[in-house]
Design an enzyme around this catalytic site. Structure first.
Site, PDB file in Angstrom:
ATOM      1  N   ILE A  76      77.246  35.616  12.391  1.00  0.00           N
ATOM      2  CA  ILE A  76      76.094  36.369  12.881  1.00  0.00           C
ATOM      3  C   ILE A  76      76.282  36.689  14.356  1.00  0.00           C
ATOM      4  O   ILE A  76      76.648  35.817  15.136  1.00  0.00           O
ATOM      5  CB  ILE A  76      74.795  35.543  12.715  1.00  0.00           C
ATOM      6  CG1 ILE A  76      74.643  35.071  11.276  1.00  0.00           C
ATOM      7  CG2 ILE A  76      73.571  36.325  13.167  1.00  0.00           C
ATOM      8  CD1 ILE A  76      73.731  33.876  11.110  1.00  0.00           C
ATOM      9  N   CYS A  77      76.046  37.953  14.724  1.00  0.00           N
ATOM     10  CA  CYS A  77      76.109  38.305  16.129  1.00  0.00           C
ATOM     11  C   CYS A  77      74.691  38.365  16.670  1.00  0.00           C
ATOM     12  O   CYS A  77      73.940  39.287  16.410  1.00  0.00           O
ATOM     13  CB  CYS A  77      76.800  39.661  16.300  1.00  0.00           C
ATOM     14  SG  CYS A  77      76.840  40.192  18.010  1.00  0.00           S
ATOM     15  N   MET A  78      74.302  37.301  17.337  1.00  0.00           N
ATOM     16  CA  MET A  78      72.948  37.250  17.874  1.00  0.00           C
ATOM     17  C   MET A  78      73.011  36.512  19.211  1.00  0.00           C
ATOM     18  O   MET A  78      73.592  35.432  19.304  1.00  0.00           O
ATOM     19  CB  MET A  78      72.020  36.533  16.879  1.00  0.00           C
ATOM     20  CG  MET A  78      70.561  36.654  17.181  1.00  0.00           C
ATOM     21  SD  MET A  78      69.514  36.219  15.753  1.00  0.00           S
ATOM     22  CE  MET A  78      69.485  34.450  15.857  1.00  0.00           C
TER      23      MET A  78
END
Lengths: 158, 308
Positions: free
Chosen positions: A89-91
């Site tokens: 996840i890119c967060m």
């Protein structure tokens, strides 16, 4: 290091989840009484292509938690500009400063609610999946259609 | 003494202490042969004798706890404060002591006889008279934020000034204030403290001195003293990093360490320090003071490793 901080905090957080959890999120430890790995089930937000999807996520609580962010990964395949095929996840909130925005005052609950928000509002300007991000920007209808099909195929528990 | 008498002895609570001891004495000395599985070592005759002796001394009261090895000794001081000394007997001439008094060197220490204990602690209690008086006044008139439930064992008090500021005061055995400083200090309080310390009058009570120093008519109490004031379901006084009030193996309560008035969350000093170090890639802080951003309001913050 503060040895008690990790276990005290994570057990409290998991218990809070048992008492009252936000809509569409459940969270339990993979093995009872240890809080190294948590299993999270996230329901796709309503009025999004992920609606009716049930997404399994594993949350790894690092040794240095809460001084380092938890590691989250989708186990259920998802069609999303900010989540890659491996479930990464890119967060912002999941990364340490100065690059990321993790701070220890963020709770697991805040993180998971933010993740739900990310599903409803992809961020195509900081993509992990460039093709999906481009599709999202150029042809939103096609993106919606693909995401819905993907959800139906992988995330409806069939 | 037959079985009925023994039964009566253990189930009748109306005996006075001397009578009970007499009866026990008869039981132990005259009828010991009738009790097969009786370990003689559990009875410390000398101690029982001493208990008898001191239970008739003025200003001293002795009580048994759950067993004959647990004894509570209550010493009254000159103005009638009752100081409880808990004594546990490990066997002959080995008595362990616990008390809510500040003199840990005398508490973590084994005593040979009850007389030793009574003499030592009667003296301490009378020596510390000013100490008790000053702490008592602080506890009565101020909102003490730390320790959570103050006793005479803790020689310091952290007094509420406002939601962001506490005053740390330590009291010496003579009842004088020492190591006075602010926790979560802001400039306004800090300036008053600097000038006020120069005018500190040791002939006056600590409480009076503090009021004069900060030009206060009386002490204020936190509006959040009722635990209903909550932020995001987390009560104000928990550390926002570990979400706890007390952490095992860590002394100190969460404190208002952020100087930003709009922020107002509490952290354990150790938790905040650890976070600031983590942000700096685990490099040790210069002079033990870590700097960075407050994890709640993202304003600049610094944190001393030690809580002085």
């Amino acid at each position: 290091m503060i040895p008690g901080a990790r276990i005290a905090r994570i057990s409290r957080e998991v218990k809070n989840f048992e008492r009252k959890s936000p809509w569409g999120i459940s969270c339990r430890p993979q093995t009872e009484d240890t809080y190294d790995d948590l299993l999270v089930t996230l329901l796709g937000p309503k009025e999004t292509p992920y609606e009716r999807g049930i997404f399994n996520i594993t949350v790894k609580i690092p040794d240095k938690y809460p001084f380092e962010p938890p590691l989250m990964k989708f186990n259920t395949p998802i069609y999303h500009p900010n989540i890659d095929k491996g479930g990464r996840i890119c967060m912002d909130l999941l990364k340490m400063p100065p690059k990321g925005a993790w701070v220890p005052t963020i709770t697991l609950e805040t993180l998971l609610v933010s993740l739900q928000t990310l599903l409803a509002n992809p961020n195509p300007d900081d993509p992990l999946m460039i093709d999906i991000a481009n599709e999202y920007k150029s042809d939103i209808q096609k993106f919606m259609e693909n995401a819905r099909k993907h959800t139906e195929m992988y995330a409806t528990g069939r | 003494m037959d079985v009925d008498n023994i039964h009566d002895l253990f189930h009748n609570s109306s005996y006075s202490l001397p009578t009970l001891l007499d009866k026990l004495n008869i039981l132990f000395t005259l009828h010991i042969n009738q009790i097969d599985s009786f370990d003689l070592n559990i009875v410390d005759y000398k101690l029982l004798e001493e208990i008898k002796e001191y239970s008739s001394t003025d200003g001293i009261n002795l009580y048994f706890g759950k067993t004959l090895r647990d004894i509570k000794c209550v010493i009254e001081d000159d103005i009638g404060r009752k100081h409880e000394i808990f004594i546990y007997s490990f066997g002959s001439k080995k008595l362990h002591v616990n008390a809510t008094l500040p003199c840990s060197h005398l508490i973590n220490h084994d005593y040979e006889s009850l007389g030793d204990i009574v003499r030592t602690f009667t003296k301490i209690v009378s020596d510390l008279s000013c100490y008790f008086h000053q702490l008592e006044q602080i506890d009565q008139l101020c909102a003490v934020m730390d320790p959570e439930s103050p006793t005479f064992r803790e020689d310091y008090r952290r007094i509420y000034l406002d939601d962001r500021t506490w005053l740390h005061v330590e009291v010496t055995a003579d009842g004088l204030a020492t190591n006075i400083h602010l926790v979560g200090n802001t400039e306004e309080w800090h300036n008053k403290l600097q000038t006020g310390l120069l005018q500190w009058d040791h002939d006056k009570n600590i409480v009076e001195n503090i009021l004069t120093m900060f030009e206060l008519p009386s002490f204020s109490f936190p509006s959040a003293i009722s635990p209903t004031k909550e932020v995001d379901d987390i009560s104000v006084s928990v550390c926002r990093i570990c979400l706890c009030v007390e952490l095992p193996g860590l002394c100190g309560l969460p404190q208002p360490l952020c100087k930003n008035y709009a922020c107002g969350v509490f952290f354990h000093r150790a938790c905040l320090y650890q976070w600031l170090i983590a942000c700096a890639g685990y490099q040790l802080a210069d002079f033990g003071v870590a700097t960075g951003l407050c994890p709640n309001c993202l304003q600049p913050i610094d944190c001393d490793e030690k809580d002085n």
